[in-house]
Scaffold this active site. Structure first.
Site, PDB file in Angstrom:
ATOM      1  N   ARG A 228       0.856  -1.182   0.000  1.00  0.00           N
ATOM      2  CA  ARG A 228       0.000   0.000   0.000  1.00  0.00           C
ATOM      3  C   ARG A 228       0.887   1.224   0.000  1.00  0.00           C
ATOM      4  NH1 ARG A 228      -3.719  -2.371  -1.647  1.00  0.00           N
ATOM      5  NH2 ARG A 228      -5.704  -2.858  -0.630  1.00  0.00           N
ATOM      6  N   GLU A 257      -4.021   7.678  -5.076  1.00  0.00           N
ATOM      7  CA  GLU A 257      -4.153   7.051  -6.394  1.00  0.00           C
ATOM      8  C   GLU A 257      -5.464   7.514  -7.011  1.00  0.00           C
ATOM      9  OE1 GLU A 257      -3.848   2.812  -5.902  1.00  0.00           O
ATOM     10  OE2 GLU A 257      -1.910   2.943  -4.923  1.00  0.00           O
ATOM     11  N   HIS A 276      -0.796   0.737 -10.034  1.00  0.00           N
ATOM     12  CA  HIS A 276      -1.453  -0.229  -9.149  1.00  0.00           C
ATOM     13  C   HIS A 276      -2.044  -1.391  -9.950  1.00  0.00           C
ATOM     14  CE1 HIS A 276      -3.630  -0.725  -5.019  1.00  0.00           C
ATOM     15  NE2 HIS A 276      -3.346  -1.878  -5.578  1.00  0.00           N
TER      16      HIS A 276
END
Lengths: 319, 319
Positions: A228, A257, A276
Site C-alpha cells: 500500500r 491514487e 497499481h
C-alpha cells in the site's frame, strides 16, 4: 422462496460489474455507490465491496441497527474498509480475496527485480534514442532480498525470489517459522540488495519506510512497493533517491491514487512508477467474482467462511 | 625457464584487456588486432580470442605451417572463429567459455519474458507521458515456453522458465532425454506462448526463424533471441510483427552488430532491442579471464581441456 426471503446482497460497485449470474434467484442484488451506500446498508444482508478503491464503507458503516453481517472485499488489503465502526462491530464478519493475487503479484515483483537488475528501463530509453550502448548488468542469483510482509502475498514473493537464486528473508509482525520478527528488520534491510514492501496497511506499518529506514539500506539496494502506498513516506523515498542513499525504486502503489499528471513522482530519477496493477492479470475480475460466489454458497449453507479478516489486526491472520 | 622456452600466448584483444597477471613468468604474452593477427599466428602456441566480436580468426588462420595448437574464445558461441581453415585443422583444439554465461543469460531471458508479460515497456512509456492507465497483465505461470537450443545456455533458460511456472520444452539438434528433436519444432512452436532462441549458429540453424516459422506461431506468442542474430531472418520477423502474426519480440543479438542509428529495427512496433548484453554481468570480464587462466594451467600441465568445441558441429557437444 419468495424474493423477500432471499438474502439481500448489496454491491458497492464499479465498472465492469461483477458477474453474479450464478446467484440469480438465490439473492436479491442491489447496487450502491459512495453516495447511496449509507442509506442502503440497513437493508442488506451481505455487502460485496467490488469497488475496492473506494473508502465509502469506512464512513457509511452504521453504528448499530440492521446492517450486513458479512462484508466481502474483492481485494487483498482491507485498510479501505476498516473504519472504527466496522472494526468494533462484533457481529459482522469481513472476508478478503486471499488466493487471487498472490502469484500475479509475485510475478510482477520478479519482473521488476529482474528488469532493474538487467537495466531494461535504460535499454528502452536508449532504444528510443537509437543508441547502441552496451552495459554490464547485475546478477540476481546470489544476492539478498528482504520481503516485508509475511502474509500469503509476501510469502509468494519470497518463493519466486528464492527460485531466482536470491537469499530471501521474510519479515512479519511476529517471528515464526520462516519469518523474522520486526526486531530484525533493520539488520536485514542493511544487508539487502532488494527490499520488497508487501505488508498490509495497519497502524504498525503506516509510514514504516521512512528516512531512517532508507538510510539503513545499502547504496546499491533497490526498493519495491506492491503493498500500500502509505507504507512509504514518499518524500523520504524521493530524497533517498535524489541523494543516492539507494540505487533505485519501483512503486506500484501510492499515497494518493491515481497519480495526477502534475505529480512530481512521475519524474523522480531512478523511480519506476506503475498504476497499481501488480495483481491484475487477464481474467482477474472473473476470478474475483467466482471467488465471491463460492464464498456466498458457503455462507448461504451456514458453513464457516475462509479468508476471515482479523479486524483488529487488519489482515487475515495465521498460515 | 628462459623466455624462449615459455609458451607463447597470442591475445586477439580489445579494451579492456584480460587480466593475465597469474601467467607472469609462465607465458610470453603478445597482443594482436585484426590487422596483425595473420603475421603473428605462426609464432604463437596458444591463441586467446578475447575480442569475441572479431571475425579475424576466420580469415587469418594459416593453411598449415606453425600455428597455435589451442584456441580459446572468451565467448559461448564459436561461429566467429570457425572458418574452413580452422575447422579442417585437426591438430588445433578450440575451447569456449562454457560455464560463464548460462545463469546471466537465463536471468536476462526471464527478465524479458516477465517484462513483456507485465507490459513494463508500456508502463515506462506511460510514465514518461505522466499518464496513469491501469491495464491487465498476463500470467506467466501456466503458460508454455519453447526453448530452441539444448546446450547449457538453453537448458539454463529452461530451468528458469520452469521455476516461473511455465511448461517448458527444449528443442535441440537431436532428441534425447529432456530434449525434443527438430522434427517436433513446428508443433511446439505452434502452441508456445514464449519462443526463446538460444541455439548456436551453425549451418542447420542459420535463418531457422523465417516467415514460415513465425507464421506457425500463435498471434499471442512472444519471441526472444539471445543466441545469434543470424538465427533470425530479420525482415521476416519485422513483417510478422507488423502483420501481428505474433504479439511481440525482443532481440538482444542482430545480423549486424552494433545496430547503426539509421537501422529500421530500432523502431519496429512491438520489438524490444538491446545491445547484445544478455550474458554480461558486472565482473564478467574477470570471470572470463580467470577461466582462461584455469584452462591454461591444465594445458600447461598436459591435462585434458574441458569445453572442447566440436568444430564440425560448431559447439561443445554432449551433456
Amino acid at each position: 422462496m419468495t424474493s423477500s426471503q432471499r438474502p439481500r446482497l448489496l454491491v458497492l460497485d464499479t465498472e465492469p460489474r461483477p458477474r453474479l449470474g450464478r446467484l440469480t434467484g438465490r439473492a436479491t442484488v442491489e447496487y450502491a455507490d459512495a453516495s447511496t451506500l449509507a442509506e442502503r446498508l440497513p437493508y442488506a444482508d451481505v455487502l460485496l465491496v467490488w469497488d475496492f478503491a473506494s473508502l465509502a464503507v469506512r464512513d457509511a458503516w452504521p453504528r448499530g441497527g440492521p446492517r450486513p453481517r458479512w462484508v466481502h472485499t474483492a481485494s487483498a488489503g482491507v485498510d479501505h474498509l476498516l473504519g472504527p465502526g466496522l472494526v468494533a462491530d462484533e457481529e459482522t464478519v469481513v472476508t478478503n480475496a486471499r488466493g487471487i493475487f498472490e502469484a500475479p503479484i509475485a510475478e510482477y515483483v520478479a519482473a521488476l527485480v529482474l528488469s532493474m537488475a538487467k537495466d531494461l528501463p535504460r535499454s528502452w530509453e536508449l532504444q528510443g534514442r537509437r543508441e547502441w550502448r552496451h552495459r554490464e548488468a547485475l546478477r540476481v542469483s546470489g544476492g539478498r532480498a528482504c520481503v516485508v510482509g509475511s502474509g500469503p502475498i509476501g510469502r509468494a514473493i519470497a518463493r519466486y525470489l528464492k527460485a531466482l537464486g536470491l537469499h530471501t528473508a521474510v519479515v512479519g509482525r511476529a517471528a515464526r517459522a520462516g519469518v523474522h520478527g520486526p526486531g530484525e528488520l533493520d539488520r536485514l534491510l542493511a544487508r539487502a540488495d532488494w527490499v520488497i514492501a508487501a505488508a498490509p496497511l495497519t497502524e504498525a506499518t503506516y509510514g514504516m519506510f521512512d528516512a531512517r529506514r532508507f538510510g539503513v539500506m545499502q547504496p546499491s539496494a533497490w526498493f519495491v512497493n506492491v503493498g500500500r502506498g502509505q507504507l512509504v513516506v514518499e518524500d523520504a523515498l524521493v530524497e533517498a533517491l535524489r541523494k543516492r542513499w539507494i540505487a533505485g525504486a519501483a512503486l506500484d502503489v501510492f499515497d494518493r491514487e491515481p497519480l495526477g499528471p502534475d505529480d512530481p513522482l512521475w519524474e523522480v530519477p531512478g523511480l519506476i512508477v506503475s498504476p497499481h496493477m501488480s495483481g491484475d492479470t487477464v481474467g482477474w475480475r472473473d476470478e474475483l467474482g467466482a471467488q465471491f460466489v463460492e464464498l456466498f454458497e458457503l455462507w448461504e449453507a451456514g458453513k464457516p467462511l475462509p479468508n476471515v479478516v482479523d479486524k483488529q489486526r487488519g489482515y487475515v491472520p495465521g498460515h
